[in-house]
Scaffold this motif. Structure first.
Motif, short mmCIF file in Angstrom:
data_model
loop_
_atom_site.label_atom_id
_atom_site.label_comp_id
_atom_site.label_asym_id
_atom_site.label_seq_id
_atom_site.Cartn_x
_atom_site.Cartn_y
_atom_site.Cartn_z
N VAL A 221 5.84 -10.01 8.72
CA VAL A 221 5.06 -11.08 9.37
C VAL A 221 5.77 -12.32 9.20
O VAL A 221 5.74 -13.08 9.94
CB VAL A 221 3.49 -10.97 8.90
N ARG A 222 6.16 -12.82 7.91
CA ARG A 222 6.61 -13.94 7.43
C ARG A 222 8.05 -14.20 8.25
O ARG A 222 8.38 -15.14 8.94
CB ARG A 222 6.81 -13.91 6.11
N ARG B 183 7.28 -15.14 11.80
CA ARG B 183 6.76 -16.42 11.80
C ARG B 183 7.89 -17.53 11.92
O ARG B 183 7.90 -18.49 12.60
CB ARG B 183 5.59 -16.65 10.69
N VAL C 103 2.41 -2.74 2.06
CA VAL C 103 1.84 -4.09 2.28
C VAL C 103 2.96 -4.98 2.11
O VAL C 103 2.88 -6.26 2.81
CB VAL C 103 0.79 -4.17 1.42
N LEU C 104 3.76 -5.03 1.20
CA LEU C 104 4.97 -6.12 1.22
C LEU C 104 6.01 -6.05 2.33
O LEU C 104 6.21 -7.10 2.68
CB LEU C 104 5.70 -5.64 -0.34
N ILE D 199 5.14 -5.25 5.32
CA ILE D 199 4.52 -5.81 6.50
C ILE D 199 4.36 -7.13 6.35
O ILE D 199 4.57 -8.19 7.23
CB ILE D 199 3.08 -4.86 6.52
N SER D 200 3.83 -7.65 5.31
CA SER D 200 3.76 -9.18 4.82
C SER D 200 5.19 -9.75 5.11
O SER D 200 5.23 -10.92 5.77
CB SER D 200 3.41 -9.49 3.36
N LEU D 201 6.43 -9.38 4.51
CA LEU D 201 7.47 -9.62 4.67
C LEU D 201 7.96 -9.94 6.25
O LEU D 201 8.53 -10.92 6.82
CB LEU D 201 8.71 -9.11 3.85
N ASP E 276 -11.44 -5.26 5.13
CA ASP E 276 -10.09 -5.54 4.50
C ASP E 276 -9.22 -4.47 5.21
O ASP E 276 -9.24 -3.23 4.96
CB ASP E 276 -10.07 -5.38 3.02
N LEU F 190 -6.08 -3.97 4.95
CA LEU F 190 -5.03 -3.49 3.77
C LEU F 190 -5.60 -2.77 2.66
O LEU F 190 -4.76 -2.08 2.13
CB LEU F 190 -4.31 -4.81 3.35
#
Length: 100
Positions: free
Chosen positions: A28-29, A32, A21-22, A24-26, A5, A7
């Motif tokens: 990446v989103r 994309r 993490v949020l 990084i996730s945002l 994992d 993260l």
């Protein structure tokens, strides 16, 4: 923590880890979505270019047909018209001079 994992270490940092993490996730989103929008824009542009090429080909074909018509039909008719007009002027000139 399981080593598979990526993260996991960030989440173990508490609230800062969760925020990271949020973020990084945002990121990446958003990346994309931007990539998908860009792909749609490229596809739309390619479609528009293809349509313009088809239109251009149609215009060039129509121009070639019109050029052929003018060359093969109109110009000979105009030339014949001028020849007939010259002959008529010659006849009128001869008549004006008292000839047949």
């Amino acid at each position: 923590m399981d080593g598979s994992d990526p993260l996991g270490p960030l989440l173990s940092q508490g609230i800062l880890g969760v925020v990271l993490v949020l973020v990084i996730s945002l990121g990446v989103r958003v990346y994309r979505e931007m990539k998908a929008v860009h792909a749609r824009e490229l596809e739309a542009r390619d479609t528009q270019i293809a349509a313009l090429r088809e239109d251009r080909a149609a215009v060039e074909a129509a121009l070639a047909e019109e050029t052929r018509f003018v060359r093969d039909e109109v110009m000979p008719a105009l030339t014949r018209s001028v020849d007939l007009a010259q002959e008529y002027v010659e006849v009128l000139s001869r008549r004006a001079q008292g000839g047949p």
